[in-house]
Enzyme design. Sequence first.
Site, mmCIF file in Angstrom:
data_model
loop_
_atom_site.group_PDB
_atom_site.id
_atom_site.type_symbol
_atom_site.label_atom_id
_atom_site.label_comp_id
_atom_site.label_asym_id
_atom_site.label_seq_id
_atom_site.Cartn_x
_atom_site.Cartn_y
_atom_site.Cartn_z
ATOM 1 N N CYS A 95 0.847 -1.193 0.000
ATOM 2 C CA CYS A 95 0.000 0.000 0.000
ATOM 3 C C CYS A 95 0.883 1.243 0.000
ATOM 4 C CB CYS A 95 -0.958 -0.002 1.192
ATOM 5 S SG CYS A 95 -0.296 0.635 2.724
ATOM 6 N N GLU A 96 0.411 2.216 -0.751
ATOM 7 C CA GLU A 96 1.205 3.431 -0.913
ATOM 8 C C GLU A 96 1.151 4.319 0.321
ATOM 9 O OE1 GLU A 96 -0.480 5.153 -4.414
ATOM 10 O OE2 GLU A 96 -1.952 6.336 -3.305
ATOM 11 N N HIS A 97 0.288 4.004 1.259
ATOM 12 C CA HIS A 97 0.191 4.842 2.456
ATOM 13 C C HIS A 97 1.159 4.413 3.551
ATOM 14 C CE1 HIS A 97 -4.110 5.278 0.846
ATOM 15 N NE2 HIS A 97 -3.391 6.301 0.450
ATOM 16 N N HIS A 98 1.422 3.101 3.650
ATOM 17 C CA HIS A 98 2.263 2.600 4.753
ATOM 18 C C HIS A 98 3.409 1.710 4.276
ATOM 19 C CE1 HIS A 98 -1.879 3.207 6.368
ATOM 20 N NE2 HIS A 98 -1.203 3.839 7.322
ATOM 21 N N GLN A 136 -5.506 -0.547 -3.513
ATOM 22 C CA GLN A 136 -6.185 -1.644 -4.203
ATOM 23 C C GLN A 136 -7.133 -1.096 -5.270
ATOM 24 O OE1 GLN A 136 -7.806 -4.734 -1.643
ATOM 25 N NE2 GLN A 136 -9.276 -5.326 -3.222
ATOM 26 N N HIS A 164 -5.148 -6.563 3.906
ATOM 27 C CA HIS A 164 -4.130 -5.518 4.021
ATOM 28 C C HIS A 164 -3.437 -5.582 5.378
ATOM 29 C CE1 HIS A 164 -5.365 -2.932 0.473
ATOM 30 N NE2 HIS A 164 -6.287 -3.879 0.505
ATOM 31 N N CYS A 166 -1.730 -3.332 6.680
ATOM 32 C CA CYS A 166 -1.855 -2.066 7.410
ATOM 33 C C CYS A 166 -3.166 -2.011 8.191
ATOM 34 C CB CYS A 166 -1.683 -0.856 6.491
ATOM 35 S SG CYS A 166 -2.921 -0.695 5.223
#
Length: 209
Positions: A95-98, A136, A164, A166
Amino acid sequence: MKKSATVAPNIETLPPRRPTRAQAEEAVRTLLAWAGDDPARPGLALTPQRVAEAYGEYFSGYRADPIAELSSTFEDATGYDDMVVLKDIQFESHCEHHIAPFRGIAHVAYIPDGRIVGLSKLARVVEIYARRLQTQEALTGEIAQALMDGLGARGAGVMMVAEHDCMSMRGVRRRGAKTVTARFMGCLQTDEAWRNRFLALVQTADSGA
Ligand SMILES: [Zn+2]
């Protein structure tokens, strides 16, 4: 909802100045110290090197071109023009956030317009996009768009079901929650009958093969 103008970078939009390997390893040392450990202790001596190498694998999708993978289509001698579905393609992404992993399965379908492609290429397209930093939702849409653009397909459908890390390892810490995303384009978007067919095909229980 405001539509984001930014798209995930691809091979054409990679940052022009990639840091050096030494800079990448130094950044890992910084994160190890930030986590509370001592990057100089023997157990961690090779970790920056290993993480840099692992990043090369996790994110190899930035150096591959999905449209090129789909360029080797062939005309089917029997004139096949029905939906082609590849089910249960396992994938792993981050994931691009974490930068936390998420993993699951993808179901990919397209309706050819005269030309078909090797089935392994469909799995390869999933892999290329998965091996980039993603959400996703974006991943699902990018695969569908590639099928439309790369194959000139009459329609494309992608459904992804993933868990996920995260969600399970941080924040709300919910294990087992599955995220389902779907994207339909072309006649799969406009024609409910095609869409229902796709859903029926991907939801069919495995034959045990
Ligand atoms: Zn995340």
